[in-house]
Design a protein around this motif. Sequence first.
Motif, mmCIF file in Angstrom:
data_model
loop_
_atom_site.group_PDB
_atom_site.id
_atom_site.type_symbol
_atom_site.label_atom_id
_atom_site.label_comp_id
_atom_site.label_asym_id
_atom_site.label_seq_id
_atom_site.Cartn_x
_atom_site.Cartn_y
_atom_site.Cartn_z
ATOM 1 N N VAL A 270 18.430 -2.500 -124.254
ATOM 2 C CA VAL A 270 19.039 -3.146 -123.088
ATOM 3 C C VAL A 270 20.535 -3.345 -123.252
ATOM 4 C CG1 VAL A 270 16.887 -4.354 -122.595
ATOM 5 C CG2 VAL A 270 18.691 -5.539 -123.861
ATOM 6 N N ILE A 271 21.054 -3.232 -124.481
ATOM 7 C CA ILE A 271 22.496 -3.458 -124.681
ATOM 8 C C ILE A 271 23.250 -2.147 -124.843
ATOM 9 C CG2 ILE A 271 22.359 -5.807 -125.553
ATOM 10 C CD1 ILE A 271 22.370 -4.722 -128.370
ATOM 11 N N ALA A 272 22.747 -1.107 -124.260
ATOM 12 C CA ALA A 272 23.480 0.157 -124.148
ATOM 13 C C ALA A 272 23.054 0.789 -122.841
ATOM 14 C CB ALA A 272 23.166 1.082 -125.310
ATOM 15 N N ILE A 273 24.001 1.353 -122.115
ATOM 16 C CA ILE A 273 23.658 1.923 -120.816
ATOM 17 C C ILE A 273 22.622 3.024 -120.998
ATOM 18 C CG2 ILE A 273 24.518 3.233 -118.848
ATOM 19 C CD1 ILE A 273 27.057 1.744 -118.955
ATOM 20 N N SER A 274 21.483 2.839 -120.341
ATOM 21 C CA SER A 274 20.379 3.778 -120.435
ATOM 22 C C SER A 274 19.669 3.787 -119.090
ATOM 23 C CB SER A 274 19.423 3.354 -121.553
ATOM 24 O OG SER A 274 18.904 2.060 -121.289
ATOM 25 N N GLY A 275 18.469 4.367 -119.070
ATOM 26 C CA GLY A 275 17.712 4.387 -117.833
ATOM 27 C C GLY A 275 17.447 2.996 -117.284
ATOM 28 N N PHE A 276 17.245 2.026 -118.197
ATOM 29 C CA PHE A 276 17.009 0.646 -117.763
ATOM 30 C C PHE A 276 18.210 0.103 -117.001
ATOM 31 C CE2 PHE A 276 18.192 -3.716 -119.030
ATOM 32 C CZ PHE A 276 17.248 -4.423 -118.297
ATOM 33 N N ASN A 277 19.411 0.261 -117.551
ATOM 34 C CA ASN A 277 20.607 -0.272 -116.911
ATOM 35 C C ASN A 277 20.881 0.407 -115.581
ATOM 36 O OD1 ASN A 277 20.777 -0.303 -119.959
ATOM 37 N ND2 ASN A 277 22.364 -1.792 -119.477
ATOM 38 N N ILE A 278 20.717 1.740 -115.542
ATOM 39 C CA ILE A 278 20.948 2.468 -114.297
ATOM 40 C C ILE A 278 19.936 2.040 -113.237
ATOM 41 C CG2 ILE A 278 20.906 4.753 -113.233
ATOM 42 C CD1 ILE A 278 23.385 4.243 -114.881
ATOM 43 N N ALA A 279 18.685 1.793 -113.645
ATOM 44 C CA ALA A 279 17.666 1.329 -112.697
ATOM 45 C C ALA A 279 18.038 -0.036 -112.127
ATOM 46 C CB ALA A 279 16.305 1.262 -113.385
ATOM 47 N N ILE A 280 18.549 -0.925 -112.981
ATOM 48 C CA ILE A 280 18.972 -2.252 -112.514
ATOM 49 C C ILE A 280 20.110 -2.126 -111.517
ATOM 50 C CG2 ILE A 280 19.996 -4.442 -113.231
ATOM 51 C CD1 ILE A 280 17.054 -4.112 -113.981
ATOM 52 N N VAL A 281 21.095 -1.289 -111.840
ATOM 53 C CA VAL A 281 22.230 -1.087 -110.939
ATOM 54 C C VAL A 281 21.761 -0.489 -109.616
ATOM 55 C CG1 VAL A 281 24.382 0.205 -110.612
ATOM 56 C CG2 VAL A 281 23.901 -0.864 -112.818
ATOM 57 N N SER A 282 20.850 0.483 -109.680
ATOM 58 C CA SER A 282 20.337 1.117 -108.468
ATOM 59 C C SER A 282 19.604 0.110 -107.580
ATOM 60 C CB SER A 282 19.401 2.268 -108.844
ATOM 61 O OG SER A 282 18.895 2.908 -107.698
ATOM 62 N N CYS A 283 18.799 -0.750 -108.195
ATOM 63 C CA CYS A 283 18.095 -1.786 -107.423
ATOM 64 C C CYS A 283 19.090 -2.736 -106.758
ATOM 65 C CB CYS A 283 17.154 -2.568 -108.335
ATOM 66 S SG CYS A 283 15.702 -1.646 -108.886
ATOM 67 N N GLY A 284 20.157 -3.096 -107.478
ATOM 68 C CA GLY A 284 21.183 -3.953 -106.899
ATOM 69 C C GLY A 284 21.867 -3.298 -105.715
ATOM 70 N N ILE A 285 22.139 -1.991 -105.824
ATOM 71 C CA ILE A 285 22.761 -1.265 -104.711
ATOM 72 C C ILE A 285 21.838 -1.246 -103.508
ATOM 73 C CG2 ILE A 285 23.566 1.003 -103.966
ATOM 74 C CD1 ILE A 285 24.499 1.483 -106.868
ATOM 75 N N PHE A 286 20.544 -0.995 -103.732
ATOM 76 C CA PHE A 286 19.583 -0.998 -102.632
ATOM 77 C C PHE A 286 19.520 -2.366 -101.955
ATOM 78 C CE2 PHE A 286 17.215 2.916 -104.073
ATOM 79 C CZ PHE A 286 17.350 3.578 -102.865
ATOM 80 N N PHE A 287 19.567 -3.421 -102.751
ATOM 81 C CA PHE A 287 19.497 -4.774 -102.198
ATOM 82 C C PHE A 287 20.676 -5.021 -101.259
ATOM 83 C CE2 PHE A 287 20.577 -9.302 -102.422
ATOM 84 C CZ PHE A 287 19.385 -9.860 -101.988
ATOM 85 N N VAL A 288 21.858 -4.576 -101.646
ATOM 86 C CA VAL A 288 23.045 -4.764 -100.808
ATOM 87 C C VAL A 288 22.969 -3.891 -99.564
ATOM 88 C CG1 VAL A 288 25.555 -4.491 -100.702
ATOM 89 C CG2 VAL A 288 24.491 -5.440 -102.758
ATOM 90 N N LEU A 289 22.558 -2.629 -99.726
ATOM 91 C CA LEU A 289 22.524 -1.709 -98.589
ATOM 92 C C LEU A 289 21.501 -2.131 -97.539
ATOM 93 C CD1 LEU A 289 22.812 1.765 -100.389
ATOM 94 C CD2 LEU A 289 24.583 0.542 -99.117
ATOM 95 N N LYS A 290 20.438 -2.801 -97.970
ATOM 96 C CA LYS A 290 19.415 -3.232 -97.007
ATOM 97 C C LYS A 290 19.931 -4.312 -96.063
ATOM 98 C CE LYS A 290 15.136 -1.998 -99.389
ATOM 99 N NZ LYS A 290 13.876 -2.494 -99.988
ATOM 100 N N MET A 291 21.058 -4.914 -96.383
ATOM 101 C CA MET A 291 21.652 -5.913 -95.491
ATOM 102 C C MET A 291 22.286 -5.275 -94.262
ATOM 103 S SD MET A 291 23.497 -8.419 -98.274
ATOM 104 C CE MET A 291 22.563 -9.146 -99.631
ATOM 105 N N PHE A 292 22.474 -3.952 -94.314
ATOM 106 C CA PHE A 292 23.133 -3.259 -93.212
ATOM 107 C C PHE A 292 22.124 -2.387 -92.470
ATOM 108 C CE2 PHE A 292 26.191 -3.982 -96.600
ATOM 109 C CZ PHE A 292 27.241 -4.585 -95.923
ATOM 110 N N PRO A 293 22.327 -2.208 -91.160
ATOM 111 C CA PRO A 293 21.396 -1.367 -90.368
ATOM 112 C C PRO A 293 21.642 0.122 -90.624
ATOM 113 C CG PRO A 293 23.171 -2.182 -88.977
ATOM 114 C CD PRO A 293 23.375 -2.818 -90.320
#
Length: 545
Positions: A270-293
């Motif tokens: 978890v303390i090196a950018i890997s699939g886990f970190n990219i997945a977390i970032v991707s989920c965060g991006i989806f959460f923000v984008l869902k606020m827009f139509p």
Amino acid sequence: MEQFAEQIFHRNSRRPFLWICLIFILGIVISQYSPIPLYVYCSITFIFIAITSFFIYAKAYKADLAAFFLLLAVFGSGAVHAKNFQTFSACHLLKHSGDFYDGPVLLEGKVISDVEKRVFWRGEKIVFTLGVRAIKTKSVWREREGKVLVNLFRDCDIRYGDEVTLEGKLYRPFNFINENNFSYREFLYRKGIAFMLSVKKNGFVEVGERDNGHPLAALSFRMKHYLSDQLERYLSHEDAGMMQALLLGERGDIPKTVYELYKLSGVAHVIAISGFNIAIVSCGIFFVLKMFPIARSIQYFLNILLLIFYAFLAGGQPPVARATIMAVVFLLSFIIERQTDAINLLSLAAFVILLLNPLVLFEVGFQLSFLSVLSIILFYQPMINAFYRCIPSLKSGEKDMARLGPIAAIKVKFIRFLVQSVALSLAAYFGVVVLIGYYFRIITPVTILANLVIVPLTSLAIYLGMGLLTAGVIIPFAAAPIAACISMVLHLTVACVAFLADLPFAYFKLDDFSLKIVFFYYGVVVLAFLIGYIFKKQILKEETV
């Protein structure tokens, strides 16, 4: 041609890229452990391609036979690609290593990597990769090429793209394979680095033409340094080092004691950018984008663009690029709105990465990343089904939840979330436990429990870190409160890691771990999976009859 492709790839299999990737990997492996020269692989590959072409354009052909020769051509291509990747020109440093072992040498070349400042036991040093253009030994300049990892033990204003002349001791990287099954020399060799240059404090250093590198790479490194400075500005040195690892992939400033605790508890990933970190970032991006139509396909497309931009901000390091390619391949499958198979997509991602560098196949990070994802794909759902059979109430639908009442429904949802998290952690752990034991000589049963605690806390730290970087640029007055929250979350995370690592039987250090055990373990897993698949297929056949 279309009819041939349809018969080859869809007649008997929904996973064409799985077979292509496996055969391509087989070609890479065979080429590494066989003395067969490159021209032989080129010849047989050309023959297989010619035979495959004949079957494609002939009026009468058998698809199965054509597919067989196509896979042989893929095998040859993997071997050719790996051999060619290690073929060096006549003026490469490896071909003239006997010329510079007697004493100091002068190297002339260009800085082709980011320039990092690292702390070691005697002070600080500057580390970067030099693309060599010429070397001077015994008062004679000779044209040479190759990559050299430079350790410069003095403070110097050197940046990516600078033309430099350096004096120091040139040597092969030390091999630490006796400590564990990780070879530092082979690790650098897979990156194309065969030598290291040590430049002492009084060594000659001359900087010539500046900023002569690729403008996009230069911009990426500048932005990465800017973000790193933002973290240093608002956080303590230790906290900034942790966030640089989580967000930018730089682990150089993590305290060694803290990193050791993460390793003992089995959550160092978890303390090196890997699939886990990219997945977390991707989920965060989806959460923000869902606020827009925005349409769902556009959300996926924007997510891909932002993930690529994030990898650009992190300097495009190999682990970051690898994880981003995996995420992009999976997201593209949703954009084309076509029913896809997860293993097929994973195989496609692996194939793309191996095309960029076939030797990455032998890196620990590549193996752990893909094995953990593959293990989750194969075993997560069976484990969930097993848990649901033990606790039938967890399968309650929305209507059943409404009958239970609000408190009971929340309780069921919480237990379901906990069970799903345990199943996910177990599935990933079973896929990599033996490989970790082989490479790092440690088994960490506490990982299953640690993931339930550390992963949510680390995810929160990543989101807060992204918020801090955004606030530092747009609304600086909000940065200090966010930084305080980050510090609190990081301290809590480290405390939990220390507690977990100190539990009885949390980990077992091993004196030896044979490669035979690795092959036996994965052989048993594959055999068990195949038996289960055949058994399930037989049951379905009997039910149909």
